[in-house]
Design an enzyme around this catalytic site. Structure first.
Site, PDB file in Angstrom:
ATOM      1  N   GLN A  18       0.801  -1.222   0.000  1.00 33.00           N
ATOM      2  CA  GLN A  18       0.000   0.000   0.000  1.00 33.00           C
ATOM      3  C   GLN A  18       0.837   1.276   0.000  1.00 33.00           C
ATOM      4  O   GLN A  18       0.308   2.352  -0.297  1.00 33.00           O
ATOM      5  CB  GLN A  18      -0.950  -0.031   1.202  1.00 33.00           C
ATOM      6  CG  GLN A  18      -1.902  -1.217   1.148  1.00 33.00           C
ATOM      7  CD  GLN A  18      -2.846  -1.270   2.319  1.00 33.00           C
ATOM      8  OE1 GLN A  18      -2.517  -1.884   3.326  1.00 33.00           O
ATOM      9  NE2 GLN A  18      -4.000  -0.648   2.228  1.00 33.00           N
ATOM     10  N   HIS A 119       1.335  -9.296   4.928  1.00 31.43           N
ATOM     11  CA  HIS A 119       0.176  -8.411   4.756  1.00 31.43           C
ATOM     12  C   HIS A 119      -0.276  -8.537   3.294  1.00 31.43           C
ATOM     13  O   HIS A 119      -0.277  -7.575   2.540  1.00 31.43           O
ATOM     14  CB  HIS A 119       0.539  -6.974   5.138  1.00 31.43           C
ATOM     15  CG  HIS A 119      -0.638  -6.109   5.500  1.00 31.43           C
ATOM     16  ND1 HIS A 119      -0.725  -5.412   6.685  1.00 31.43           N
ATOM     17  CD2 HIS A 119      -1.771  -5.817   4.831  1.00 31.43           C
ATOM     18  CE1 HIS A 119      -1.867  -4.727   6.725  1.00 31.43           C
ATOM     19  NE2 HIS A 119      -2.518  -4.948   5.602  1.00 31.43           N
ATOM     20  N   ASN A 164      -1.484 -10.668   8.911  1.00 32.84           N
ATOM     21  CA  ASN A 164      -2.489  -9.627   9.031  1.00 32.84           C
ATOM     22  C   ASN A 164      -3.812 -10.128   8.473  1.00 32.84           C
ATOM     23  O   ASN A 164      -3.904 -10.475   7.294  1.00 32.84           O
ATOM     24  CB  ASN A 164      -2.069  -8.377   8.245  1.00 32.84           C
ATOM     25  CG  ASN A 164      -3.109  -7.270   8.373  1.00 32.84           C
ATOM     26  OD1 ASN A 164      -3.248  -6.673   9.433  1.00 32.84           O
ATOM     27  ND2 ASN A 164      -3.852  -7.014   7.305  1.00 32.84           N
ATOM     28  N   GLU A 165      -4.816 -10.166   9.326  1.00 28.43           N
ATOM     29  CA  GLU A 165      -6.207 -10.350   8.904  1.00 28.43           C
ATOM     30  C   GLU A 165      -6.447 -11.520   7.956  1.00 28.43           C
ATOM     31  O   GLU A 165      -6.810 -11.335   6.783  1.00 28.43           O
ATOM     32  CB  GLU A 165      -6.734  -9.065   8.250  1.00 28.43           C
ATOM     33  CG  GLU A 165      -6.759  -7.890   9.191  1.00 28.43           C
ATOM     34  CD  GLU A 165      -7.522  -6.701   8.610  1.00 28.43           C
ATOM     35  OE1 GLU A 165      -7.815  -6.687   7.415  1.00 28.43           O
ATOM     36  OE2 GLU A 165      -7.815  -5.789   9.377  1.00 28.43           O
ATOM     37  N   TYR A 296     -12.251  -1.339  13.178  1.00 32.75           N
ATOM     38  CA  TYR A 296     -12.825  -0.221  12.417  1.00 32.75           C
ATOM     39  C   TYR A 296     -14.308  -0.042  12.721  1.00 32.75           C
ATOM     40  O   TYR A 296     -14.813   1.058  12.728  1.00 32.75           O
ATOM     41  CB  TYR A 296     -12.664  -0.457  10.911  1.00 32.75           C
ATOM     42  CG  TYR A 296     -11.232  -0.378  10.445  1.00 32.75           C
ATOM     43  CD1 TYR A 296     -10.683   0.832  10.034  1.00 32.75           C
ATOM     44  CD2 TYR A 296     -10.422  -1.503  10.433  1.00 32.75           C
ATOM     45  CE1 TYR A 296      -9.365   0.914   9.617  1.00 32.75           C
ATOM     46  CE2 TYR A 296      -9.100  -1.433  10.022  1.00 32.75           C
ATOM     47  CZ  TYR A 296      -8.572  -0.225   9.619  1.00 32.75           C
ATOM     48  OH  TYR A 296      -7.264  -0.142   9.220  1.00 32.75           O
ATOM     49  N   GLU A 372      -4.539  -1.647  14.228  1.00 32.55           N
ATOM     50  CA  GLU A 372      -5.127  -0.729  13.234  1.00 32.55           C
ATOM     51  C   GLU A 372      -6.413  -0.151  13.809  1.00 32.55           C
ATOM     52  O   GLU A 372      -7.132  -0.844  14.545  1.00 32.55           O
ATOM     53  CB  GLU A 372      -5.476  -1.433  11.915  1.00 32.55           C
ATOM     54  CG  GLU A 372      -4.296  -1.795  11.064  1.00 32.55           C
ATOM     55  CD  GLU A 372      -4.679  -2.457   9.732  1.00 32.55           C
ATOM     56  OE1 GLU A 372      -5.757  -2.153   9.174  1.00 32.55           O
ATOM     57  OE2 GLU A 372      -3.872  -3.295   9.277  1.00 32.55           O
ATOM     58  N   TRP A 418      -4.478   3.441  11.770  1.00 32.37           N
ATOM     59  CA  TRP A 418      -4.309   3.238  10.332  1.00 32.37           C
ATOM     60  C   TRP A 418      -4.760   4.522   9.697  1.00 32.37           C
ATOM     61  O   TRP A 418      -5.923   4.883   9.870  1.00 32.37           O
ATOM     62  CB  TRP A 418      -5.179   2.075   9.855  1.00 32.37           C
ATOM     63  CG  TRP A 418      -4.956   1.746   8.420  1.00 32.37           C
ATOM     64  CD1 TRP A 418      -5.665   2.212   7.329  1.00 32.37           C
ATOM     65  CD2 TRP A 418      -3.936   0.893   7.894  1.00 32.37           C
ATOM     66  NE1 TRP A 418      -5.146   1.699   6.178  1.00 32.37           N
ATOM     67  CE2 TRP A 418      -4.083   0.899   6.486  1.00 32.37           C
ATOM     68  CE3 TRP A 418      -2.897   0.148   8.468  1.00 32.37           C
ATOM     69  CZ2 TRP A 418      -3.244   0.168   5.644  1.00 32.37           C
ATOM     70  CZ3 TRP A 418      -2.069  -0.574   7.627  1.00 32.37           C
ATOM     71  CH2 TRP A 418      -2.245  -0.568   6.236  1.00 32.37           C
TER      72      TRP A 418
HETATM   73  C1  BG6 Z   1      -7.421  -3.579   6.998  1.00 30.03           C
HETATM   74  C2  BG6 Z   1      -6.128  -3.853   6.313  1.00 30.03           C
HETATM   75  O1  BG6 Z   1      -8.333  -4.504   6.498  1.00 30.03           O
HETATM   76  O2  BG6 Z   1      -8.081  -2.395   6.793  1.00 30.03           O
HETATM   77  C3  BG6 Z   1      -5.518  -2.661   5.621  1.00 30.03           C
HETATM   78  O3  BG6 Z   1      -5.213  -4.471   7.153  1.00 30.03           O
HETATM   79  C4  BG6 Z   1      -6.616  -1.859   4.975  1.00 30.03           C
HETATM   80  O4  BG6 Z   1      -4.545  -3.105   4.734  1.00 30.03           O
HETATM   81  C5  BG6 Z   1      -7.502  -1.322   6.092  1.00 30.03           C
HETATM   82  O5  BG6 Z   1      -6.186  -0.851   4.127  1.00 30.03           O
HETATM   83  C6  BG6 Z   1      -8.616  -0.413   5.655  1.00 30.03           C
HETATM   84  O6  BG6 Z   1      -9.420  -1.058   4.722  1.00 30.03           O
HETATM   85  P1  BG6 Z   1      -9.806  -0.357   3.372  1.00 30.03           P
HETATM   86  O7  BG6 Z   1     -10.570  -1.352   2.605  1.00 30.03           O
HETATM   87  O8  BG6 Z   1     -10.636   0.821   3.764  1.00 30.03           O
HETATM   88  O9  BG6 Z   1      -8.515   0.040   2.751  1.00 30.03           O
END
Ligand code: BG6
Length: 467
Positions: A18, A119, A164-165, A296, A372, A418
């Protein structure tokens, strides 16, 4: 007085594909994402990470900005094909030199590196050789890669995470087809996920055998699920969703075993995961040192006997996504009282306190890092300044939510919003911004501090007191 312990780590995160760019520079091998993002119709308006924000060439400037921000730690990932172009075998010394230089630069500024080994950018050579995560051979290859990283960077890096995830790269890679290798095959997906757990366990074992000083963990999405109503059907649907999206991903790395009820359901329906002799012991004997939570949003869940499939909002047009549902099991639905981002993600800080509480309840008081957390938005530029007040509000509320969890006794040790800098969102292009630093794509990728930069600087300097 601050609720955050004195040695709490304030940082920020990114990932190789990224930010780095330099997709074919200095001997780097091709990754699955280098290939996938160039296939028509796979990403938002054909965006890709060929150049990204050119962190590969500008890392010194970026680290200087991290230092100015006051960051005490930086979470970044290593691109596997940059150090092992074919995934195993010959080492690309130029790739090693890049990460080595980055680590030295961070340490020079007293910024503690946290490395993510995987990742999502898999060497394409391994996809072609044996089908990547779909094959058991990946476990050996990942271990070789992990050992190389420990050997070259373990003298200076003491915070590591393997993956990661998994739910995203396996879920989207093998169930919905939106990530490489673009499959919609639950049977292969469940088995591929098993290989990830085995690879994690092997890499944790190697870490300990090699006597690397420090801690090794696993990073998961933390998405608490709540039922949309109190009806027994919705509550049962929610239990299944939480089981699949959370317990399936956390239990194998924190307890060394799968959740029994779901395991039985999966093996009955699909005949997988298939265990080989030694798998169970490998998982049991190699529990991680900490868990990284990427938070998130939360998800509301309802009983589902109609929706199958999904559509995600990748445009930032509110309401353009469609509910995700597995017919007969559950569906993820919109909360009528919820506040949503332009990408239809519910903003719910309390969910972070709840999520940490659920982790502690199920797995004990293990060390936790929030690896994140952030707001994806199209930031307005007013009088030349990037005004990202909604991001400040989002982060403030979530930092308070972490504080509340710490007050309740959770061992949260660090916070990585993040993201440090605006970067490529895998499927949403460069328009979904997350950073404290803006990148001007119309002006040679020049960096500019946003309003949130000064705010986060004060947060760090006051150990979370001045929010
Ligand atoms: C997480 C990832 O899923 O969320 C990141 O680890 C990602 O790599 C981030 O960028 C935000 O998600 P998105 O889809 O909004 O970029």
């Amino acid at each position: 007085m601050s609720v955050f312990p004195k040695d709490f780590l304030w940082g920020a995160a990114t990932a190789a594909y990224q930010v780095e760019g330099a997709h074919d520079a200095d001997g780097k091998g091709l990754s699955n994402w280098d290939l996938f993002s160039h296939l028509p119709g796979t990403t938002y308006q054909g965006t890709n990470g060929d150049v990204a924000v050119d962190h590969y060439h500008r890392f010194k400037e970026d680290v200087a900005l991290m230092a100015e921000l006051g960051m005490q730690t930086y979470r970044f990932s290593i691109s596997w094909p940059r150090v092992l172009p074919q995934g195993r075998g010959e080492v690309n010394e130029a790739g090693i030199a890049f990460y080595s230089g980055l680590i030295d630069e961070l340490l020079k500024h007293n910024i503690r590196p946290m490395i993510t080994l995987y990742h999502w950018d898999l060497p394409q050579a391994l996809q072609e050789a044996f089908g990547g995560w779909g094959s058991r051979e990946i476990v050996e290859a990942f271990d070789e890669y992990a050992r190389l990283c420990y050997q070259r960077f373990g003298d200076r890096v003491d915070l590591w995470s393997t993956f990661n995830e998994t739910v995203v790269f396996i879920g989207m890679g093998y169930f919905t087809g939106a990530h490489p290798p673009s499959l919609t095959d639950p049977q292969q997906g469940i088995q591929a996920c098993h290989h990830v757990f085995l690879a994690n366990a092997r890499a944790v074992k190697s870490f300990r055998e090699m006597g690397i000083r420090g801690q090794i963990g696993f990073v998961n999405v933390m998405q608490p699920h709540d039922p949309i109503s109190d009806s027994p059907q919705d509550r049962r649907a929610c239990e299944i969703a939480e089981g699949i999206f959370t317990h399936w991903l956390y239990d194998p790395v924190l307890k060394g075993e799968y959740p029994a009820e779901l395991l039985a359901m999966a093996q009955q329906a699909f005949g997988v995961p298939q265990f080989a002799p030694g798998d169970e012991a490998l998982l049991k004997d190699n529990i991680v040192d900490f868990i990284g939570l990427n938070y998130y949003k939360r998800e509301m869940v309802a009983h589902n006997d109609d929706v199958n499939g999904y559509a995600i909002n990748t445009s930032g047009q509110k309401g353009s996504g469609r509910e995700l549902g597995f017919k007969g099991l559950f569906k993820l639905v919109r909360n009528p009282h919820g506040v949503y981002t332009d990408w239809d993600w519910e903003i719910y800080p309390q969910g972070l306190t709840d999520a940490i509480g659920r982790i502690v309840k199920r797995y004990g008081n293990i060390p936790i890092y929030i690896t994140e957390n952030g707001l994806g938005a199209k930031d307005p530029i007013v009088d030349g300044e990037v005004r990202d007040q909604p991001r400040i509000d989002y982060l403030r509320d979530h930092i308070q939510a972490i504080g509340a969890a710490i007050e309740q006794g959770a061992d949260v040790r660090g916070y990585y919003p993040w993201s440090f800098i605006d970067l490529l969102s895998w499927l949403n292009g460069y328009q979904k911004q997350y950073g404290f630093v803006y990148v001007d794509h119309a002006n040679n990728l020049a960096r500019r501090k946003k309003q949130s930069f000064g705010w986060y600087q004060r947060v760090i300097a006051s150990n979370g007191e001045r929010l």
